[in-house]
Enzyme design. Structure first.
Site, PDB file in Angstrom:
ATOM      1  N   ASP A 146       0.855  -1.193   0.000  1.00 49.91           N
ATOM      2  CA  ASP A 146       0.000   0.000   0.000  1.00 49.91           C
ATOM      3  C   ASP A 146       0.882   1.231   0.000  1.00 49.91           C
ATOM      4  OD1 ASP A 146      -2.436  -1.388   0.081  1.00 49.91           O
ATOM      5  OD2 ASP A 146      -2.326  -1.597   2.255  1.00 49.91           O
ATOM      6  N   ASP A 180      -7.187  -1.247  -4.315  1.00 49.55           N
ATOM      7  CA  ASP A 180      -8.211  -0.845  -3.350  1.00 49.55           C
ATOM      8  C   ASP A 180      -9.102   0.248  -3.932  1.00 49.55           C
ATOM      9  OD1 ASP A 180      -7.073  -2.581  -1.478  1.00 49.55           O
ATOM     10  OD2 ASP A 180      -5.726  -1.029  -0.721  1.00 49.55           O
TER      11      ASP A 180
END
Length: 202
Positions: A146, A180
């Site tokens: 991420d 995401d």
């Protein structure tokens, strides 16, 4: 919307997702301050790794990560069937785009979970190497990369604020990736354009 266009959208999201993850993984370490670049006060590239669930949540136990990865793989097959069936039945383009984005996002994070543990070495204290002879994990046990962080506001909540009164908080403190974003956008389309995605038939 044709299945070919849906495949192109999925391919595009996956390429952007994986290129951004590989770039961050090979140019940042997990150690502060080398894990972060400030673009603006409210937007930063901040490298973290997690087990692959939202907000860093993980399934406890020795086989928790494996269970999560296998579940996601089965879920992607189900989403893929839903996509093909929706195209075949000529459903709304809103629905097909949403499903394609959700599929691409789920597949993007599955790639991390399945492969990253065996193609990258560790990112602590040094830059990771792609196709390293000393990988940090095993098959199906890779960590999801991420990087997008938007700390729009940080401060102390007033004492009268319910539950979190007086605490130091950050909004928005989630750190996420392109996959995401694709999932969230797909779900958002289904929620906001629900009547167009699922038109009533006479």
């Amino acid at each position: 919307m044709s299945l070919r266009k849906a495949y192109f959208l999925i391919f595009l999201v996956l390429i952007i997702d994986q290129l951004s993850k590989i770039y961050v993984k090979t140019n940042f370490t997990l150690d502060y301050p080398d894990n972060e670049v400030k673009i603006f006060d409210w937007f930063r590239i901040h490298f973290i790794e997690n087990e692959g669930m939202a907000w860093g949540t993980k399934i406890p136990g020795e086989y928790g990560k494996l269970i999560l990865t296998v579940f996601r793989i089965f879920a992607v097959f189900g989403i893929g069937y839903w996509l093909a069936d929706s195209v075949k039945k000529r459903h709304s383009a809103y629905l097909i785009v949403a499903i394609a984005l959700i599929f691409a996002g789920a597949a993007g994070n599955i790639i991390d979970s399945v492969f990253y543990g065996v193609i990258f070495d560790d990112s602590h204290g040094k830059l990771a190497t792609l196709f390293s002879p000393e990988p940090y994990g095993t098959w199906f046990h890779g960590l999801v990369v991420d990087m997008f962080y938007f700390p729009i506001w940080k401060g102390q909540l007033p004492a009268w604020f319910p539950f979190w009164g007086g605490e130091e908080v950050s909004f928005f403190n989630a750190i996420f990736n392109v996959a995401d974003m694709a999932i969230s956008t797909g779900v958002g389309i289904l929620l906001v354009f629900n009547k167009r995605a699922f038109p009533k038939t006479a």
